[in-house]
Scaffold this motif. Structure first.
Motif, PDB file in Angstrom:
ATOM      1  N   ILE A 350       0.834  -1.200   0.000  1.00  0.00           N
ATOM      2  CA  ILE A 350       0.000   0.000   0.000  1.00  0.00           C
ATOM      3  C   ILE A 350       0.871   1.253   0.000  1.00  0.00           C
ATOM      4  CG2 ILE A 350      -1.555   1.339   1.501  1.00  0.00           C
ATOM      5  CD1 ILE A 350      -2.971  -1.301   2.136  1.00  0.00           C
ATOM      6  N   GLY A 351       1.974   1.226   0.742  1.00  0.00           N
ATOM      7  CA  GLY A 351       2.875   2.372   0.758  1.00  0.00           C
ATOM      8  C   GLY A 351       3.483   2.642  -0.598  1.00  0.00           C
ATOM      9  N   TRP A 352       3.863   1.577  -1.319  1.00  0.00           N
ATOM     10  CA  TRP A 352       4.415   1.751  -2.666  1.00  0.00           C
ATOM     11  C   TRP A 352       3.392   2.374  -3.606  1.00  0.00           C
ATOM     12  CZ3 TRP A 352       6.964  -3.771  -3.117  1.00  0.00           C
ATOM     13  CH2 TRP A 352       8.142  -3.781  -2.359  1.00  0.00           C
ATOM     14  N   ILE A 353       2.154   1.895  -3.531  1.00  0.00           N
ATOM     15  CA  ILE A 353       1.110   2.444  -4.395  1.00  0.00           C
ATOM     16  C   ILE A 353       0.815   3.895  -4.030  1.00  0.00           C
ATOM     17  CG2 ILE A 353      -1.308   2.225  -5.087  1.00  0.00           C
ATOM     18  CD1 ILE A 353      -1.031  -0.804  -4.618  1.00  0.00           C
ATOM     19  N   ALA A 354       0.736   4.180  -2.723  1.00  0.00           N
ATOM     20  CA  ALA A 354       0.445   5.541  -2.266  1.00  0.00           C
ATOM     21  C   ALA A 354       1.553   6.511  -2.655  1.00  0.00           C
ATOM     22  CB  ALA A 354       0.229   5.554  -0.756  1.00  0.00           C
ATOM     23  N   ASP A 355       2.784   6.014  -2.725  1.00  0.00           N
ATOM     24  CA  ASP A 355       3.897   6.874  -3.121  1.00  0.00           C
ATOM     25  C   ASP A 355       3.723   7.381  -4.548  1.00  0.00           C
ATOM     26  OD1 ASP A 355       6.512   8.025  -2.500  1.00  0.00           O
ATOM     27  OD2 ASP A 355       7.302   6.623  -3.988  1.00  0.00           O
ATOM     28  N   ARG A 356       3.036   6.604  -5.368  1.00  0.00           N
ATOM     29  CA  ARG A 356       2.813   6.990  -6.763  1.00  0.00           C
ATOM     30  C   ARG A 356       1.455   7.652  -6.984  1.00  0.00           C
ATOM     31  NH1 ARG A 356       6.137   2.946  -6.242  1.00  0.00           N
ATOM     32  NH2 ARG A 356       7.800   2.511  -7.747  1.00  0.00           N
ATOM     33  N   ALA A 357       0.449   7.185  -6.277  1.00  0.00           N
ATOM     34  CA  ALA A 357      -0.915   7.658  -6.528  1.00  0.00           C
ATOM     35  C   ALA A 357      -1.415   8.645  -5.482  1.00  0.00           C
ATOM     36  CB  ALA A 357      -1.871   6.464  -6.609  1.00  0.00           C
ATOM     37  N   GLY A 358      -0.671   8.834  -4.391  1.00  0.00           N
ATOM     38  CA  GLY A 358      -1.111   9.738  -3.335  1.00  0.00           C
ATOM     39  C   GLY A 358      -1.759   8.986  -2.189  1.00  0.00           C
ATOM     40  N   LEU A 359      -1.736   9.591  -1.004  1.00  0.00           N
ATOM     41  CA  LEU A 359      -2.255   8.938   0.193  1.00  0.00           C
ATOM     42  C   LEU A 359      -3.754   8.664   0.128  1.00  0.00           C
ATOM     43  CD1 LEU A 359      -0.257  10.905   2.924  1.00  0.00           C
ATOM     44  CD2 LEU A 359       0.018   8.489   2.344  1.00  0.00           C
ATOM     45  N   GLU A 360      -4.497   9.433  -0.664  1.00  0.00           N
ATOM     46  CA  GLU A 360      -5.943   9.229  -0.727  1.00  0.00           C
ATOM     47  C   GLU A 360      -6.328   7.916  -1.400  1.00  0.00           C
ATOM     48  OE1 GLU A 360      -8.796  10.486   0.436  1.00  0.00           O
ATOM     49  OE2 GLU A 360      -7.541  11.731   1.723  1.00  0.00           O
ATOM     50  N   ILE A 361      -5.365   7.251  -2.033  1.00  0.00           N
ATOM     51  CA  ILE A 361      -5.665   5.949  -2.628  1.00  0.00           C
ATOM     52  C   ILE A 361      -5.809   4.878  -1.554  1.00  0.00           C
ATOM     53  CG2 ILE A 361      -3.288   5.137  -2.911  1.00  0.00           C
ATOM     54  CD1 ILE A 361      -6.157   4.749  -5.464  1.00  0.00           C
ATOM     55  N   ILE A 362      -5.272   5.129  -0.359  1.00  0.00           N
ATOM     56  CA  ILE A 362      -5.254   4.105   0.685  1.00  0.00           C
ATOM     57  C   ILE A 362      -6.657   3.667   1.099  1.00  0.00           C
ATOM     58  CG2 ILE A 362      -4.606   3.669   3.101  1.00  0.00           C
ATOM     59  CD1 ILE A 362      -2.018   5.203   2.558  1.00  0.00           C
ATOM     60  N   PRO A 363      -7.621   4.585   1.366  1.00  0.00           N
ATOM     61  CA  PRO A 363      -8.965   4.106   1.699  1.00  0.00           C
ATOM     62  C   PRO A 363      -9.591   3.244   0.610  1.00  0.00           C
ATOM     63  CG  PRO A 363      -8.730   6.418   2.295  1.00  0.00           C
ATOM     64  CD  PRO A 363      -7.514   6.056   1.494  1.00  0.00           C
ATOM     65  N   VAL A 364      -9.307   3.551  -0.650  1.00  0.00           N
ATOM     66  CA  VAL A 364      -9.853   2.761  -1.758  1.00  0.00           C
ATOM     67  C   VAL A 364      -9.285   1.347  -1.739  1.00  0.00           C
ATOM     68  CG1 VAL A 364     -10.117   2.631  -4.266  1.00  0.00           C
ATOM     69  CG2 VAL A 364     -10.072   4.865  -3.131  1.00  0.00           C
ATOM     70  N   LEU A 365      -7.997   1.218  -1.435  1.00  0.00           N
ATOM     71  CA  LEU A 365      -7.338  -0.089  -1.456  1.00  0.00           C
ATOM     72  C   LEU A 365      -7.820  -1.012  -0.342  1.00  0.00           C
ATOM     73  CD1 LEU A 365      -3.660   1.084  -2.150  1.00  0.00           C
ATOM     74  CD2 LEU A 365      -5.279   0.092  -3.791  1.00  0.00           C
ATOM     75  N   MET A 366      -8.411  -0.459   0.695  1.00  0.00           N
ATOM     76  CA  MET A 366      -8.865  -1.279   1.809  1.00  0.00           C
ATOM     77  C   MET A 366     -10.078  -2.134   1.447  1.00  0.00           C
ATOM     78  SD  MET A 366      -6.875  -0.628   4.465  1.00  0.00           S
ATOM     79  CE  MET A 366      -5.610  -0.687   3.221  1.00  0.00           C
ATOM     80  N   ILE A 367     -10.908  -1.649   0.548  1.00  0.00           N
ATOM     81  CA  ILE A 367     -12.178  -2.330   0.242  1.00  0.00           C
ATOM     82  C   ILE A 367     -11.951  -3.703  -0.389  1.00  0.00           C
ATOM     83  CG2 ILE A 367     -14.346  -2.169  -1.041  1.00  0.00           C
ATOM     84  CD1 ILE A 367     -14.141   0.896  -0.679  1.00  0.00           C
ATOM     85  N   PRO A 368     -11.086  -3.852  -1.404  1.00  0.00           N
ATOM     86  CA  PRO A 368     -10.850  -5.204  -1.940  1.00  0.00           C
ATOM     87  C   PRO A 368     -10.306  -6.186  -0.906  1.00  0.00           C
ATOM     88  CG  PRO A 368      -9.989  -3.537  -3.434  1.00  0.00           C
ATOM     89  CD  PRO A 368     -10.370  -2.833  -2.179  1.00  0.00           C
ATOM     90  N   LEU A 369      -9.556  -5.697   0.071  1.00  0.00           N
ATOM     91  CA  LEU A 369      -9.042  -6.584   1.109  1.00  0.00           C
ATOM     92  C   LEU A 369     -10.189  -7.211   1.906  1.00  0.00           C
ATOM     93  CD1 LEU A 369      -6.011  -4.479   2.434  1.00  0.00           C
ATOM     94  CD2 LEU A 369      -5.950  -6.445   0.881  1.00  0.00           C
ATOM     95  N   ALA A 370     -11.220  -6.409   2.206  1.00  0.00           N
ATOM     96  CA  ALA A 370     -12.379  -6.942   2.918  1.00  0.00           C
ATOM     97  C   ALA A 370     -13.098  -7.997   2.083  1.00  0.00           C
ATOM     98  CB  ALA A 370     -13.334  -5.809   3.277  1.00  0.00           C
ATOM     99  N   VAL A 371     -13.162  -7.781   0.774  1.00  0.00           N
ATOM    100  CA  VAL A 371     -13.812  -8.745  -0.119  1.00  0.00           C
ATOM    101  C   VAL A 371     -13.043 -10.076  -0.107  1.00  0.00           C
ATOM    102  CG1 VAL A 371     -14.445  -9.231  -2.507  1.00  0.00           C
ATOM    103  CG2 VAL A 371     -14.787  -6.940  -1.571  1.00  0.00           C
ATOM    104  N   VAL A 372     -11.710  -9.996  -0.106  1.00  0.00           N
ATOM    105  CA  VAL A 372     -10.891 -11.213  -0.054  1.00  0.00           C
ATOM    106  C   VAL A 372     -11.122 -11.957   1.255  1.00  0.00           C
ATOM    107  CG1 VAL A 372      -8.525 -12.095   0.006  1.00  0.00           C
ATOM    108  CG2 VAL A 372      -9.151 -10.316  -1.629  1.00  0.00           C
ATOM    109  N   VAL A 373     -11.164 -11.240   2.375  1.00  0.00           N
ATOM    110  CA  VAL A 373     -11.423 -11.872   3.674  1.00  0.00           C
ATOM    111  C   VAL A 373     -12.767 -12.598   3.650  1.00  0.00           C
ATOM    112  CG1 VAL A 373     -11.922 -11.415   6.115  1.00  0.00           C
ATOM    113  CG2 VAL A 373      -9.963 -10.318   5.010  1.00  0.00           C
ATOM    114  N   LEU A 374     -13.785 -11.953   3.082  1.00  0.00           N
ATOM    115  CA  LEU A 374     -15.110 -12.578   2.999  1.00  0.00           C
ATOM    116  C   LEU A 374     -15.058 -13.864   2.171  1.00  0.00           C
ATOM    117  CD1 LEU A 374     -18.171 -12.607   3.442  1.00  0.00           C
ATOM    118  CD2 LEU A 374     -18.389 -11.127   1.425  1.00  0.00           C
TER     119      LEU A 374
END
Length: 391
Positions: A350-374
């Motif tokens: 997530i840090g690598w992606i945020a370094d390129r896309a900005g910190l606001e991408i982090i909340p978006v990246l959390m949602i697929p993780l919840a789907v994987v857990v489900l």
């Protein structure tokens, strides 16, 4: 006179508070570390990544160590390793030395996590299991609160890590007592023979339910750690929330997680562990969407913490009901240590992606993780049915 059994449980609870503080404080201290070593969000993730080797060693050695030298000696070794790593964090003159210490931090936390989860799982009590992880939550909320408060008073982040090392050092004293006094609940070997331990580990590694549960917990812990490590930066740096408010909002996240684990036993008693996890993942998804789409509010962070609360302990609680009893120590030791990999790998990615896309991408990246857990949870429900739902 034989020492009472509650002492071992108390030692386990304190150890989880200690590792919670050690892990929870990093997110608030991360901007200070960035400044001290002139790092970017991408390069600082090497600190998370360095923990992977330690977690991997713990994953494959925890049950073997507990079999060979006994649980108390393994926990003493782990506590010494973790305390030493935190001291190195505090005094490291160069970034690469701090990164190297991350390996020992990962090993110490991985062994403590695996050993104590197995110890408490053997109590066969969902309330105690929930309390164990609630105490981790207490430590994890105290970590950012302590770091935020001390930073507000002008204390350097290095001195803060020395304070955290002192807190973890109390665990060393407790485990040393258990070894010297030959405290039987922790002194006995988990498995009588080393050959049995190796056979059980090999069998666990060939069992799909163990592997899937390990991946589930890896993704879960990665999600939990990503909030702990990056939520403060998202709030303070990207959303311009005042630093003190941002720090205490992370504390609120850990508070929600702690409250959820304190009352987890009641939910399991009423609905069962599987349904409790279903409801928790649904609430988690709602909280994540709110954190993404409503950036000016803070209520979603404690909701997310509350929703995350039962997932880890419920998965551990169900493991003895999904595998044979002789496999339980190896299975729990493996999945908890593998889960710790998530704390290093997912925040790093997530840090690598945020370094390129900005910190606001982090909340978006959390949602697929919840789907994987489900998805992984539902696979276990379908293909690894439990024997019963006893408290």
């Amino acid at each position: 006179m034989r020492a009472p059994g509650w002492i071992g449980i108390a030692l386990a609870f304190y150890a989880f508070i200690a590792i919670g503080i050690a892990e929870g404080g990093l997110g608030v201290l991360l901007p200070s570390i960035l400044t001290a070593y002139n790092l970017t969000p991408a390069t600082v993730t090497f600190l998370f990544l360095s923990q992977v080797s330690g977690y991997m060693v713990a994953a494959f050695s925890s049950s073997l160590l507990a079999s060979r030298i006994g649980l108390a000696r393994m926990l003493l070794m782990a506590s010494l390793t973790l305390t030493s790593a935190l001291v190195i964090y505090a005094i490291a003159p160069r970034w690469h030395i701090m990164v190297a210490a991350g390996t020992f931090l990962g090993l110490g936390i991985g062994l403590i996590d695996a050993g104590l989860n197995t110890y408490i799982a053997n109590q066969r009590n969902a309330n105690i299991m929930g309390l164990l992880h609630a105490f981790y939550g207490i430590g994890a909320l105290l970590g950012p609160a302590l770091a935020t408060t001390l930073l507000a008073f002008g204390m350097n982040w290095r001195r803060i890590y020395l304070h955290i090392a002192a807190i973890v050092g109390v665990t060393v004293i407790g485990m040393l007592w258990a070894v010297v006094s030959n405290y039987q609940p922790m002194a006995k070997r988990v498995i009588a023979q080393d050959t049995d331990a190796r056979t059980s580990l090999k069998l666990a590694l060939r069992t799909p339910a163990v592997l899937v549960a390990g991946i589930l917990l890896l993704v879960y812990v990665g999600t939990e750690a990503s909030f702990g490590n990056w939520a403060y930066s998202v709030q303070s740096l990207s959303r311009k929330t005042p630093e003190v408010v941002a720090g205490y909002s992370v504390t609120a996240y850990w508070l929600g997680l702690t409250i959820g684990r304190l009352i987890m036993g009641r939910f399991v008693a009423r609905w069962g562990a599987i349904r409790t996890m279903d409801l928790a993942i649904a609430l988690l998804t709602i909280g994540l969407i709110a954190w993404w789409l409503l950036p000016n509010q803070l209520f979603s962070l404690p909701v997310i913490g509350f929703a995350l609360a039962p997932i880890f302990p419920a998965t551990i609680w169900l493991m003895p009901q999904r595998v044979s009893s002789n496999m339980v120590p190896a299975a729990i030791g493996f999945i908890t240590s593998v889960a710790s990999l998530g704390a290093a790998t997912i925040p790093t990615l997530i840090g690598w992606i945020a370094d390129r896309a900005g910190l606001e991408i982090i909340p978006v990246l959390m949602i697929p993780l919840a789907v994987v857990v489900l998805g992984l949870h539902r696979w276990l429900v379908r293909y690894a049915p439990i024997k019963s739902e006893q408290i």
